[in-house]
Design an enzyme around this catalytic site. Structure first.
Site, short mmCIF file in Angstrom:
data_model
loop_
_atom_site.label_atom_id
_atom_site.label_comp_id
_atom_site.label_asym_id
_atom_site.label_seq_id
_atom_site.Cartn_x
_atom_site.Cartn_y
_atom_site.Cartn_z
N HIS A 1 19.78 -21.52 -40.31
CA HIS A 1 20.92 -20.77 -39.77
C HIS A 1 22.15 -21.66 -39.68
O HIS A 1 23.26 -21.25 -40.05
CB HIS A 1 20.60 -20.24 -38.36
CG HIS A 1 19.49 -19.23 -38.29
ND1 HIS A 1 18.48 -19.29 -37.36
CD2 HIS A 1 19.23 -18.12 -39.04
CE1 HIS A 1 17.66 -18.28 -37.51
NE2 HIS A 1 18.08 -17.55 -38.53
N LYS B 1 11.82 -5.89 -35.26
CA LYS B 1 11.06 -6.98 -34.64
C LYS B 1 10.79 -6.65 -33.18
O LYS B 1 11.63 -6.04 -32.52
CB LYS B 1 11.86 -8.30 -34.75
CG LYS B 1 12.03 -8.75 -36.19
CD LYS B 1 12.83 -10.03 -36.29
CE LYS B 1 12.97 -10.46 -37.75
NZ LYS B 1 13.91 -11.57 -37.92
N ARG C 1 17.24 -16.90 -48.35
CA ARG C 1 16.28 -17.97 -48.62
C ARG C 1 15.45 -17.66 -49.85
O ARG C 1 15.19 -18.52 -50.69
CB ARG C 1 15.32 -18.16 -47.42
CG ARG C 1 15.98 -18.61 -46.15
CD ARG C 1 15.05 -18.47 -44.97
NE ARG C 1 14.65 -17.08 -44.80
CZ ARG C 1 13.95 -16.61 -43.78
NH1 ARG C 1 13.53 -17.44 -42.86
NH2 ARG C 1 13.65 -15.33 -43.70
N SER D 1 12.15 -18.47 -38.18
CA SER D 1 12.06 -18.40 -36.71
C SER D 1 10.63 -18.04 -36.28
O SER D 1 10.13 -18.56 -35.28
CB SER D 1 13.03 -17.36 -36.16
OG SER D 1 14.35 -17.75 -36.41
O1 PNS Z 1 17.81 -12.41 -38.03
P1 PNS Z 1 17.42 -11.01 -38.43
O2 PNS Z 1 16.35 -10.49 -37.49
O3 PNS Z 1 17.02 -10.90 -39.87
O4 PNS Z 1 18.75 -10.13 -38.23
C1 PNS Z 1 18.73 -8.75 -38.50
C2 PNS Z 1 19.94 -8.08 -37.85
C3 PNS Z 1 19.95 -8.29 -36.34
C4 PNS Z 1 21.21 -8.67 -38.45
C5 PNS Z 1 19.85 -6.57 -38.21
O5 PNS Z 1 18.65 -6.04 -37.70
C6 PNS Z 1 21.03 -5.79 -37.67
O6 PNS Z 1 22.07 -5.75 -38.30
N1 PNS Z 1 20.84 -5.20 -36.47
C7 PNS Z 1 21.86 -4.44 -35.80
C8 PNS Z 1 21.61 -2.94 -36.01
C9 PNS Z 1 22.25 -2.42 -37.29
O7 PNS Z 1 23.38 -2.74 -37.62
N2 PNS Z 1 21.47 -1.59 -38.04
C10 PNS Z 1 21.90 -0.99 -39.28
C11 PNS Z 1 21.32 -1.75 -40.46
S1 PNS Z 1 21.82 -1.08 -42.01
#
Ligand code: PNS
Length: 160
Positions: free
Chosen positions: A17, A41, A91, A128
């Site tokens: 990150h 998650k 990644r 993570s």
């Molecule tokens: O580190 P991660 O868990 O891969 O991050 C994923 C994250 C938090 C960026 C993604 O789940 C997200 O954007 N969540 C906010 C909700 C949202 O915008 N949902 C629409 C997705 S198209």
């Protein structure tokens, strides 16, 4: 100089990150790290406040980086920050598949684009999930996380 947003769950924040943040700073200038919830998650190991604090300490050497928690959608966080685009780190090909679907969906509903930053090859294996697993069992993850995060993980393991 533009502002971009780097959303993630960061549970916890690791060196992969940090590499993406540093690349985004040199490409765009100002970076907002958006601590968010990933609905795919389970509830996080660390609270939003713990994540904000450990990320803040990890990017203290980067004055153009802010760290903020957001509820809801990444596109709304991007709008609130007047961000030029969303930045995501890649990644592996598996990351690309997931990110591409989100990027297209986010663009379709908001017009906000996503720019991918390839993670440094030497850090591309870090996740993570495995950091949580190893540190829960008392293992040493110091080679995969900033020192501020290593300290929090150690304290967390001693408490539980
Ligand atoms: O580190 P991660 O868990 O891969 O991050 C994923 C994250 C938090 C960026 C993604 O789940 C997200 O954007 N969540 C906010 C909700 C949202 O915008 N949902 C629409 C997705 S198209």
């Amino acid at each position: 100089m533009s502002t971009v947003i780097y959303p993630g769950s960061f549970d916890p924040f690791h060196l992969g990150h940090l590499d993406v943040v540093e690349q985004a700073v040199s490409l765009f200038g100002d970076v907002v790290i958006a601590v968010m919830h990933n609905p795919q998650k389970p509830a996080g190991t660390f609270s939003a406040d713990e994540r904000l604090s450990m990320i803040g300490d990890s990017v203290a050497h980067l004055p153009s980086v802010r760290v903020q928690a957001f509820a809801g959608l990444a596109i709304d966080a991007a709008k609130a920050m007047n961000a030029l685009c969303i930045v995501k780190g890649l990644r592996t090909p598996a990351d690309f598949e997931v990110e591409q679907q989100m990027a297209h969906t986010n663009f379709t509903v908001s017009g906000i684009r996503t720019v991918y930053v390839p993670c440094a090859p030497a850090l591309g294996f870090i996740s993570s999930r495995f950091i949580r697993e190893i540190s829960t069992h008392g293992g040493d993850v110091t080679s995969m996380v900033p020192s501020a995060v290593a300290n929090v993980l150690l304290a967390h393991h001693k408490r539980s």
